[in-house]
Write a protein that holds these residues in place. Sequence first.
Motif, PDB file in Angstrom:
ATOM      1  N   ALA A   1       0.851  -1.192   0.000  1.00 18.99           N
ATOM      2  CA  ALA A   1       0.000   0.000   0.000  1.00 18.99           C
ATOM      3  C   ALA A   1       0.887   1.243   0.000  1.00 18.99           C
ATOM      4  CB  ALA A   1      -0.901   0.005   1.230  1.00 18.99           C
ATOM      5  N   PRO A   2       0.602   2.234  -0.848  1.00 17.69           N
ATOM      6  CA  PRO A   2       1.417   3.455  -0.852  1.00 17.69           C
ATOM      7  C   PRO A   2       1.523   4.107   0.524  1.00 17.69           C
ATOM      8  CG  PRO A   2      -0.031   3.405  -2.759  1.00 17.69           C
ATOM      9  CD  PRO A   2      -0.426   2.244  -1.895  1.00 17.69           C
TER      10      PRO A   2
ATOM     11  N   TRP B   1      -4.081   3.025  14.420  1.00 16.31           N
ATOM     12  CA  TRP B   1      -2.695   2.625  14.668  1.00 16.31           C
ATOM     13  C   TRP B   1      -1.917   3.868  15.051  1.00 16.31           C
ATOM     14  CZ3 TRP B   1       0.911   0.523  10.212  1.00 16.31           C
ATOM     15  CH2 TRP B   1       2.140   0.157  10.756  1.00 16.31           C
ATOM     16  N   GLU B   2      -1.377   3.866  16.252  1.00 19.76           N
ATOM     17  CA  GLU B   2      -0.599   5.006  16.729  1.00 19.76           C
ATOM     18  C   GLU B   2       0.857   4.593  16.919  1.00 19.76           C
ATOM     19  OE1 GLU B   2      -2.357   6.939  20.079  1.00 19.76           O
ATOM     20  OE2 GLU B   2      -3.893   7.892  18.833  1.00 19.76           O
ATOM     21  N   ILE B   3       1.755   5.480  16.534  1.00 15.49           N
ATOM     22  CA  ILE B   3       3.190   5.286  16.694  1.00 15.49           C
ATOM     23  C   ILE B   3       3.715   6.488  17.469  1.00 15.49           C
ATOM     24  CG2 ILE B   3       5.394   4.999  15.520  1.00 15.49           C
ATOM     25  CD1 ILE B   3       3.781   3.936  13.078  1.00 15.49           C
TER      26      ILE B   3
ATOM     27  N   LEU C   1     -11.593  -0.021   7.808  1.00 12.44           N
ATOM     28  CA  LEU C   1     -11.724  -1.445   8.085  1.00 12.44           C
ATOM     29  C   LEU C   1     -10.474  -1.941   8.811  1.00 12.44           C
ATOM     30  CD1 LEU C   1     -12.795  -2.594   4.495  1.00 12.44           C
ATOM     31  CD2 LEU C   1     -14.350  -2.317   6.424  1.00 12.44           C
ATOM     32  N   GLY C   2     -10.636  -3.040   9.545  1.00 11.78           N
ATOM     33  CA  GLY C   2      -9.499  -3.655  10.198  1.00 11.78           C
ATOM     34  C   GLY C   2      -8.673  -4.529   9.272  1.00 11.78           C
ATOM     35  N   HIS C   3      -9.115  -4.700   8.051  1.00 11.92           N
ATOM     36  CA  HIS C   3      -8.360  -5.465   7.058  1.00 11.92           C
ATOM     37  C   HIS C   3      -7.360  -4.509   6.399  1.00 11.92           C
ATOM     38  CE1 HIS C   3     -10.853  -9.281   6.744  1.00 11.92           C
ATOM     39  NE2 HIS C   3     -11.531  -8.529   7.582  1.00 11.92           N
ATOM     40  N   GLY C   4      -6.151  -4.450   6.964  1.00 10.29           N
ATOM     41  CA  GLY C   4      -5.171  -3.489   6.486  1.00 10.29           C
ATOM     42  C   GLY C   4      -4.807  -3.654   5.034  1.00 10.29           C
ATOM     43  N   GLN C   5      -5.038  -4.854   4.466  1.00 11.59           N
ATOM     44  CA  GLN C   5      -4.654  -5.110   3.082  1.00 11.59           C
ATOM     45  C   GLN C   5      -5.534  -4.379   2.084  1.00 11.59           C
ATOM     46  OE1 GLN C   5      -6.257  -7.187   5.038  1.00 11.59           O
ATOM     47  NE2 GLN C   5      -7.481  -8.695   3.954  1.00 11.59           N
ATOM     48  N   PHE C   6      -6.749  -3.992   2.484  1.00 12.48           N
ATOM     49  CA  PHE C   6      -7.576  -3.217   1.560  1.00 12.48           C
ATOM     50  C   PHE C   6      -8.349  -2.095   2.250  1.00 12.48           C
ATOM     51  CE2 PHE C   6     -10.001  -7.287   2.197  1.00 12.48           C
ATOM     52  CZ  PHE C   6     -11.068  -6.783   2.931  1.00 12.48           C
ATOM     53  N   ALA C   7      -7.852  -1.635   3.393  1.00 19.30           N
ATOM     54  CA  ALA C   7      -8.469  -0.488   4.061  1.00 19.30           C
ATOM     55  C   ALA C   7      -7.988   0.810   3.420  1.00 19.30           C
ATOM     56  CB  ALA C   7      -8.106  -0.499   5.545  1.00 19.30           C
ATOM     57  N   GLN C   8      -8.840   1.822   3.466  1.00 15.61           N
ATOM     58  CA  GLN C   8      -8.421   3.164   3.063  1.00 15.61           C
ATOM     59  C   GLN C   8      -7.755   3.809   4.264  1.00 15.61           C
ATOM     60  OE1 GLN C   8      -8.495   5.123   0.005  1.00 15.61           O
ATOM     61  NE2 GLN C   8      -7.024   6.002   1.445  1.00 15.61           N
ATOM     62  N   LEU C   9      -6.438   3.964   4.196  1.00 18.25           N
ATOM     63  CA  LEU C   9      -5.663   4.451   5.329  1.00 18.25           C
ATOM     64  C   LEU C   9      -5.401   5.952   5.202  1.00 18.25           C
ATOM     65  CD1 LEU C   9      -3.026   1.568   5.540  1.00 18.25           C
ATOM     66  CD2 LEU C   9      -5.163   1.784   6.831  1.00 18.25           C
ATOM     67  N   THR C  10      -5.504   6.643   6.336  1.00 18.84           N
ATOM     68  CA  THR C  10      -5.200   8.070   6.412  1.00 18.84           C
ATOM     69  C   THR C  10      -4.125   8.279   7.469  1.00 18.84           C
ATOM     70  OG1 THR C  10      -7.453   8.693   5.782  1.00 18.84           O
ATOM     71  CG2 THR C  10      -6.128  10.364   6.886  1.00 18.84           C
ATOM     72  N   ILE C  11      -3.086   9.034   7.128  1.00 19.68           N
ATOM     73  CA  ILE C  11      -1.957   9.247   8.033  1.00 19.68           C
ATOM     74  C   ILE C  11      -1.995  10.684   8.554  1.00 19.68           C
ATOM     75  CG2 ILE C  11       0.557   9.172   8.281  1.00 19.68           C
ATOM     76  CD1 ILE C  11       0.612   7.368   5.785  1.00 19.68           C
ATOM     77  N   MET C  12      -1.887  10.820   9.867  1.00 15.03           N
ATOM     78  CA  MET C  12      -1.784  12.117  10.519  1.00 15.03           C
ATOM     79  C   MET C  12      -0.507  12.131  11.345  1.00 15.03           C
ATOM     80  SD  MET C  12      -4.718  13.607   9.629  1.00 15.03           S
ATOM     81  CE  MET C  12      -5.011  14.938  10.810  1.00 15.03           C
ATOM     82  N   GLY C  13       0.045  13.321  11.555  1.00 16.56           N
ATOM     83  CA  GLY C  13       1.266  13.383  12.340  1.00 16.56           C
ATOM     84  C   GLY C  13       1.490  14.743  12.963  1.00 16.56           C
ATOM     85  N   ALA C  14       2.296  14.750  14.022  1.00 14.36           N
ATOM     86  CA  ALA C  14       2.733  15.991  14.676  1.00 14.36           C
ATOM     87  C   ALA C  14       4.085  15.724  15.316  1.00 14.36           C
ATOM     88  CB  ALA C  14       1.723  16.440  15.717  1.00 14.36           C
ATOM     89  N   ARG C  15       4.947  16.728  15.293  1.00 14.92           N
ATOM     90  CA  ARG C  15       6.279  16.565  15.878  1.00 14.92           C
ATOM     91  C   ARG C  15       6.772  17.877  16.462  1.00 14.92           C
ATOM     92  NH1 ARG C  15      10.603  16.816  11.575  1.00 14.92           N
ATOM     93  NH2 ARG C  15      11.523  15.000  12.630  1.00 14.92           N
TER      94      ARG C  15
END
Length: 362
Positions: A135-136, A263-265, A278-292
């Motif tokens: 997944a990209p 999923w938090e890192i 969805l909990g199926h990571g192989q075809f879920a639409q994932l959104t990434i957020m971040g702060a530093r």
Amino acid sequence: MTNKKIRVGIIGLNPDSQWASKSHFPALKHLSDDFELVGVANSTYESALKTANALNIPIAFKSAVELIHSNEIDLVTITVKVSSHLNLVKEALYAGKHIYCEHPLGVNLKETMELAELASKCNVVAAVGTQMPFAPEVIYLERLIKENYPGRVLSTSLIGSGIFWSNETMASLYYMYDKAAGATMLNIPLAHTLTGFQKVLGPINTLKAKMISNFSTVKIKDTGEVKPKTAEDQIMIIGDLKSGAAFSIHYRAGMSKGTNFLWEINGTEGDIQVTGNLGHGQFAQLTIMGARHDEKTMTKLDPPRELMAGLPEGLLARNVANLYKAIAYDIRNNTHTAPSFSDSVSLFTLLNAIEASGAAAS
């Protein structure tokens, strides 16, 4: 094989299905410079003919064995139930064909090891469909970690909903509620997600698990039957990664009205949050957020455009297409960039460790 198109035959493609026709078929069509979908075989010849006519596929084979041994096929794609994988994969390996087999490769570690050992003796590309690392968004996450966006990773936590494995299902899906069939919540959504999880953060070092069944039976909605359910519907894992970071994972059956993938890192310099539908990571639409650093709120972190280039628009087809690109590269260059049968052995060994720990804790 150099620049010739790789001729593909799919075992288990139906125009009305929710997976192969919406993922493998459009992925191959999009990658027409590398692949040509030549044939299909299903449980019956009539079904194969229906698919071939509906999707404009040149050859409807009378059986999977006929497809495997056809001189018109270079790569055999297997998208049927896991219980049929062993015999079909062995047949394809003996025939000297390249293979793309959907995960899980076998119903258990024994079958998976048998197929991996056989594949190691064959001069073919033998790949398994664990698509989440392709997944990209996951590729971008791995880059963020390598570039120390959150600093040194201290901990990570993940929660996911499995969609199925609660107390109701349809007759066609009942096999997933039987642990012996090898298609449980542990083996499918959690296993797929673990491949992406470890791609980003590295391998798991030690773990403890707890597995719970809230329901011992399942109602078959389309028949009214009530049948035994042996697949667990709650899976909880804690431990540490090889990097030293702490981790926790919780998968639960069904769908939540709230969070279905989170999923938090957490690191010394910042935090990353990944959400999905969805909990199926192989075809879920994932959104990434971040702060530093001194940032007070998270902002969206979109994958660079080049990671999306050359991929189909459809979410189900996108990650599968990326894996097919790896297979094409491996076939043409004698490399090993696609997930291998040996990788499946490592994954199943981890799943067995989770199950063993869960059994010891019960």
